[in-house]
Design an enzyme around this catalytic site. Structure first.
Site, mmCIF file in Angstrom:
data_model
loop_
_atom_site.group_PDB
_atom_site.id
_atom_site.type_symbol
_atom_site.label_atom_id
_atom_site.label_comp_id
_atom_site.label_asym_id
_atom_site.label_seq_id
_atom_site.Cartn_x
_atom_site.Cartn_y
_atom_site.Cartn_z
ATOM 1 N N SER A 135 0.790 -1.233 0.000
ATOM 2 C CA SER A 135 0.000 0.000 0.000
ATOM 3 C C SER A 135 0.821 1.281 0.000
ATOM 4 O O SER A 135 0.255 2.370 0.108
ATOM 5 C CB SER A 135 -0.944 0.003 1.218
ATOM 6 O OG SER A 135 -0.192 -0.110 2.418
ATOM 7 N N THR A 178 -9.237 2.891 -2.978
ATOM 8 C CA THR A 178 -8.398 4.003 -2.526
ATOM 9 C C THR A 178 -8.663 5.278 -3.316
ATOM 10 O O THR A 178 -9.013 5.234 -4.505
ATOM 11 C CB THR A 178 -6.911 3.631 -2.678
ATOM 12 O OG1 THR A 178 -6.097 4.782 -2.444
ATOM 13 C CG2 THR A 178 -6.618 3.110 -4.083
ATOM 14 N N GLU A 180 -6.397 7.071 -4.310
ATOM 15 C CA GLU A 180 -5.336 7.162 -5.315
ATOM 16 C C GLU A 180 -5.851 6.807 -6.711
ATOM 17 O O GLU A 180 -5.159 7.059 -7.707
ATOM 18 C CB GLU A 180 -4.161 6.270 -4.934
ATOM 19 C CG GLU A 180 -3.361 6.758 -3.738
ATOM 20 C CD GLU A 180 -2.499 7.976 -4.050
ATOM 21 O OE1 GLU A 180 -2.091 8.130 -5.220
ATOM 22 O OE2 GLU A 180 -2.240 8.775 -3.123
ATOM 23 N N TYR A 202 0.676 1.564 -7.817
ATOM 24 C CA TYR A 202 -0.288 1.228 -6.770
ATOM 25 C C TYR A 202 -1.703 1.598 -7.201
ATOM 26 O O TYR A 202 -2.635 0.790 -7.110
ATOM 27 C CB TYR A 202 0.073 1.958 -5.475
ATOM 28 C CG TYR A 202 -0.999 1.906 -4.419
ATOM 29 C CD1 TYR A 202 -1.242 0.737 -3.697
ATOM 30 C CD2 TYR A 202 -1.768 3.028 -4.126
ATOM 31 C CE1 TYR A 202 -2.229 0.689 -2.726
ATOM 32 C CE2 TYR A 202 -2.753 2.993 -3.151
ATOM 33 C CZ TYR A 202 -2.979 1.818 -2.464
ATOM 34 O OH TYR A 202 -3.966 1.776 -1.505
ATOM 35 N N LYS A 206 -4.822 -0.970 -8.017
ATOM 36 C CA LYS A 206 -6.089 -0.843 -7.302
ATOM 37 C C LYS A 206 -7.253 -0.574 -8.264
ATOM 38 O O LYS A 206 -8.404 -0.902 -7.956
ATOM 39 C CB LYS A 206 -5.991 0.279 -6.268
ATOM 40 C CG LYS A 206 -5.227 -0.095 -5.009
ATOM 41 C CD LYS A 206 -6.020 -1.064 -4.154
ATOM 42 C CE LYS A 206 -5.432 -1.239 -2.776
ATOM 43 N NZ LYS A 206 -6.258 -2.080 -1.889
#
Length: 400
Positions: A135, A178, A180, A202, A206
């Site tokens: 993460s 997330t 992000e 990342y 995700k």
């Protein structure tokens, strides 16, 4: 010489409930799993059994506490390590005599399909919370392939484990998504309908996990949801994450155990809440309140703060006021009372592709789940600094 033609042989037609007809007319496909002798879903869900990946992390530890208080039996997946990685769970695991047969840890990994299927069949959970991930956004640029394997394909492995064990209608699935995903934001604030534009391996991993969760929900009728959680912190946050890095450094600078705090982008803005508040939101998403269909939710505070402000608030907790000077990589902050430089910039902490602004809109969760954050920004910073001060003064070895 005549040439014989081969013909693909498909299994005999299974019972209607066990298989499905191939729409391309190639024959009858076998069922994805051997049918289990399970009670009807309504009866099955009277059990409260949760399986958590990433249980040793910040969110996993708070979620475990929350579910145990609600009477759940909680099973957690932990990776084998030569060093202890259960520091956030010690207070729970050592108290098992007070919660007999309610908390169990199992070795497993999101990269190991066999282990996941075995655990799913053995535990028969009613709720699965996929919190496990690589993460750290900056680290994902260095470990891009590993991040994809764990964060993206690991989610697929868990979803397939549920199907393989015949729990499609008997298990509810939460995917830790997330903020992000928004990356180079397309609108402010960001909601469930905002287009995604991830800016890191990342975030991209995700994104796959998000859509495979949606796909399995729509394709197989699974109760599977994404929680798009904006930044959520606590004293249990790992020290490599910027908020905890700041609060620990403030405590050590105040106690004369560290000279300076080195950071990257001070102007990045984030929507920061307390992890404990967000755990309740995760659980609410799986409860099917008022018979609602599974859907995805943003959890956020609805306000945003730059890293610079977090630094100033953290130093303010210990009575240190800062004076900023310089710009770019030459910017620094001095303690006004002593004249010592206590904050400096190190370019190694800059991301290859920065996410400048994250600002969530939690209106849907507030309306449909009745969820709302409780801890405000100032209290979050204060709690984290005070916890680190206590740890530094008592020479507590930090295992987070």
């Amino acid at each position: 010489m005549s040439r014989s033609t081969s013909k693909t042989i498909y299994p005999e037609k299974p019972e209607e409930k066990d298989g499905q007809r191939n729409k391309e007319g190639l024959g009858d496909l076998p069922a994805p799993f051997a049918p289990l002798d399970l009670p009807p879903p309504d009866e099955y869900f009277q059990r409260k059994v949760a399986l958590i990946s990433g249980i040793t992390g910040q969110d996993g530890s708070y979620l475990t506490e929350f579910l145990l208080e609600k009477g759940y039996t909680v099973h957690g997946i932990i990776r084998r390590s030569s060093s202890f990685n259960t520091g956030r769970l010690h207070h729970l695991y050592e108290d098992q005599h007070e919660r007999p047969n309610k908390f169990h840890l199992h070795y497993g990994d999101l990269t190991d399909s066999t282990a996941l299927v075995f655990l799913m069949a053995r535990i028969l959970p009613t709720e699965v919370y996929n919190l496990g991930a690589q993460s750290h956004v900056k680290v994902s640029f260095s470990l891009a392939e590993y991040t994809a394997d764990v964060d993206a394909i690991g989610t697929l492995r868990l979803l397939d484990a549920i199907r393989t064990c015949g729990l499609t209608k008997h298990c509810r699935f939460y995917q830790a998504s997330t903020s992000e995903l928004y990356g180079l934001v397309q609108e402010v604030p960001q909601s469930e309908t905002t287009p995604f534009y991830p800016r890191s391996p990342y975030g991209v991993a995700k994104l796959y996990a998000y859509w495979i969760t949606v796909n399995y929900r729509e394709a197989y009728g699974m109760y599977a949801v994404n929680g798009i959680l904006f930044n959520h912190e606590s004293p249990r946050r790992g020290r490599t994450f910027v908020t905890r890095k700041i609060t620990r450094a403030v405590a050590e600078i105040y106690e004369n155990k560290q000279a300076c705090l080195w950071l990257g982008n001070l102007d990045a803005k984030r929507d920061w809440g307390h992890a404990r508040d967000y755990i309740e939101g995760m659980w609410l998403m799986l409860q099917g309140l008022d018979g609602s269909e599974p859907t995805d939710f943003v959890l956020a505070t609805g306000e945003t703060h730059p890293v610079r402000e977090f630094v100033e608030k953290a130093f303010g907790v210990v009575g240190i006021k800062l004076s900023w000077s310089g710009s770019g990589v030459d910017e620094e902050a001095k303690d006004i009372s002593t004249g010592k430089v206590v904050v400096k910039i190190d370019p190694q902490y800059f991301r290859p592709a920065e996410v400048e602004l994250l600002h969530g809109n939690p209106a849907k969760a507030e309306r449909m789940l009745g969820w709302k954050r409780k801890v405000n920004f100032d209290d979050l910073v204060k709690e984290m600094v005070e916890a680190d001060l206590t740890a530094v003064r008592n020479f507590v070895e930090d295992q987070n």
